[in-house]
Design an enzyme around this catalytic site. Structure first.
Site: not given
Ligand code: NAD
Length: 468
Positions: A237, A271
């Site tokens: 997501e 998001c």
């Molecule tokens: P991010 O991608 O930086 O981090 C998300 C999670 O991934 C964190 O827990 C982080 O520690 C982890 N992570 C970091 N590197 C990783 C790797 N290499 N492999 C696996 N996991 C890893 O996102 P963010 O800045 O925390 O959140 C904001 C983003 O999330 C925005 O782009 C937003 O649109 C998106 N979002 C999407 C939805 C949806 O349902 N589509 C909902 C909420 C937020």
């Protein structure tokens, strides 16, 4: 404390958690290392068969108990959420309330075998069985609710779950672990907190069967790459750049208020927030005036204070990113609302950004093409509806979209032309638990919620029996 194999344990080290309303640390979080993560994966593997064998009825009983535990903790959890995430306390209470509701909703679901063929010669049935260890990796905007829409369906279908929250919002996940420690069997639900290092580790691990990831599109691509080696299952997501298309028959005052809410709820850090608006050129002045009025009326401040309508941006990196969007937009378009970007709107040192409305931007402006994830909204004029739809679809994202019109049937017809996982007509940001949602294009792969979301945590098995 982390919850690993039924025990509440310290991390290998600690790190400070920042309150975004002050920019200062207010708590310490335990940080797990890879050795602890390995213990958690092994414990989940051990716990899985018995949990899967319990069946839906008994698992439901345990999940209902967890829902009761969380409900009893609602006020404390909501306050913790506001302090670590920043959102106004009323919104934090809603997040906890909906997390309880999600838990109860999914706890009541089952996946029944589907008879595909039943003749004198053969009987073919599709069964669904759980995958095993699920890693639930979540972002910092809705730390509890986004975890719950993974945790509840994954657990009710018989999987064991390891939750890994974003490093800047670990505390609510840890607290949920504390509540679950007395309710769920050891290893069925565990919490690991990292500093952005264990997500990749979990995604690569051969004993993790499914990665349910919510976060940014660039990180989602990394998860996809890590999962490839073991062909593990995954749900992604990811980011969005949701357009709101206003038609010429819409009532400006009514629509403006709802678009403003859809763009600035949770300080725009959703998001599925409205991230760009397309309006008929003749409507632009009235619409921008109304949006500017709403922006001026907003109360930006510490979410703990009564009356705050928009809290801080959750972390410094995102705050600086959003300020960068505003700076660039200022040179390319016209700001019709928004205080000076570096003006500290509260004087507390928190990461506050006043709602900002920008018009007259070119289509290739970064604020139009990329995901701002903050309370900054570009409003774009259109002369021709077909061209507006083409501009809307000219995006790498396809998470949500909305059409605003006085004629719902006309809106529904136009919806079929928008390339997006969800298209709302005269609403935005509504995600009932029984309706699947997910992204088109680079906004994700897979579905959460609804039956499809439940099935995502299972493997289909066809049992094909010759009779007679
Ligand atoms: P991010 O991608 O930086 O981090 C998300 C999670 O991934 C964190 O827990 C982080 O520690 C982890 N992570 C970091 N590197 C990783 C790797 N290499 N492999 C696996 N996991 C890893 O996102 P963010 O800045 O925390 O959140 C904001 C983003 O999330 C925005 O782009 C937003 O649109 C998106 N979002 C999407 C939805 C949806 O349902 N589509 C909902 C909420 C937020």
């Amino acid at each position: 404390m982390l919850l690993i194999d039924g025990h509440l344990v310290d991390g290998a080290s600690d790190f400070p958690v920042i309150n975004p309303a002050t920019g200062a640390p207010f708590a310490q979080a335990p940080r797990a290392d890879e050795a602890q993560a390995a213990v958690a994966v092994a414990a989940a593997r051990r716990a899985f068969p018995d949990w899967a064998a319990l069946g839906f009825g008994e698992r439901r009983r345990r999940l209902e108990a967890l829902a009761d535990g969380l409900e009893a903790d609602l006020e404390t959890m909501a306050r913790l959420l506001t302090r670590e995430q920043g959102k106004p306390l009323t919104e934090a209470r809603e997040e906890v309330f909906f997390s309880v509701a999600a838990l109860r909703h999914f706890a009541a679901m089952t996946l029944e075998p589907r008879v595909l063929r039943d003749t004198a010669k053969e009987r073919i049935v599709e069964q669904r069985y759980p995958l095993g260890v699920v890693a639930a990796i979540t972002p910092w905007n809705y730390p509890l609710l986004l975890l719950m829409v993974k945790l509840a369906p994954a657990l009710i279908t018989g999987n064991a779950v390891i939750a890994k929250p974003a490093p800047s919002t670990p505390l609510t996940t840890l607290r949920l672990g504390r509540i679950a420690a007395d309710i769920l069997p050891p290893g069925v639900f565990q919490t690991l907190v990292d500093r952005n290092d264990l997500g990749a580790w979990l995604s690569r691990h051969p004993d993790v069967a499914h990665v349910s990831f919510t976060g940014s599109t660039p990180t989602g691509k990394k998860v996809l790459a890590s999962a490839a080696d073991t062909l593990k299952r995954f749900t992604l997501e990811l980011g969005g750049n949701d357009p709101a298309l206003i038609l010429d028959d819409a009532d400006v005052a009514k629509v403006a208020a709802r678009i403003f809410a859809g763009a600035t709820a949770n300080a725009g850090q959703i998001c599925l927030a409205i991230k760009r608006v397309y309006a008929p050129r003749a409507m632009m002045d009235a619409l921008c005036d109304e949006l500017a009025r709403l922006a001026d009326e907003a109360v930006v401040g510490d979410g703990m204070e009564q009356g705050t309508t928009i809290g801080p941006i959750q972390n410094r990196a995102q705050y600086e990113k959003v300020l960068g969007f505003i700076e660039e937009a200022r040179t390319q378009g016209t700001l019709v609302a928004g205080r000076a970007p570096n003006e500290d709107v509260t004087g507390t040192g928190g990461y506050f950004i006043a709602p900002t409305i920008v018009r007259d931007l070119p289509d290739d402006a970064r604020l139009v093409r990329e995901e701002q994830f903050g309370p900054v909204l570009p409003v774009l004029a259109y002369n021709d509806l077909d061209q507006a739809i083409a501009r809307i679809n000219d995006s790498d994202y396809g998470l949500g979209a909305s059409i605003w019109t006085g004629d719902a049937a006309r809106g529904a017809e136009l919806a079929a032309r928008i390339e997006s996982g969800t298209v709302w007509v005269n609403k935005h940001l509504e995600l009932p638990f029984d309706v699947p949602f997910g992204g088109a294009k680079q906004s994700g792969i897979g579905r959460q919620q609804g039956i499809e979301g439940l099935e995502d945590f299972t493997q289909a098995r066809i049992v094909n029996v010759a009779l007679g």
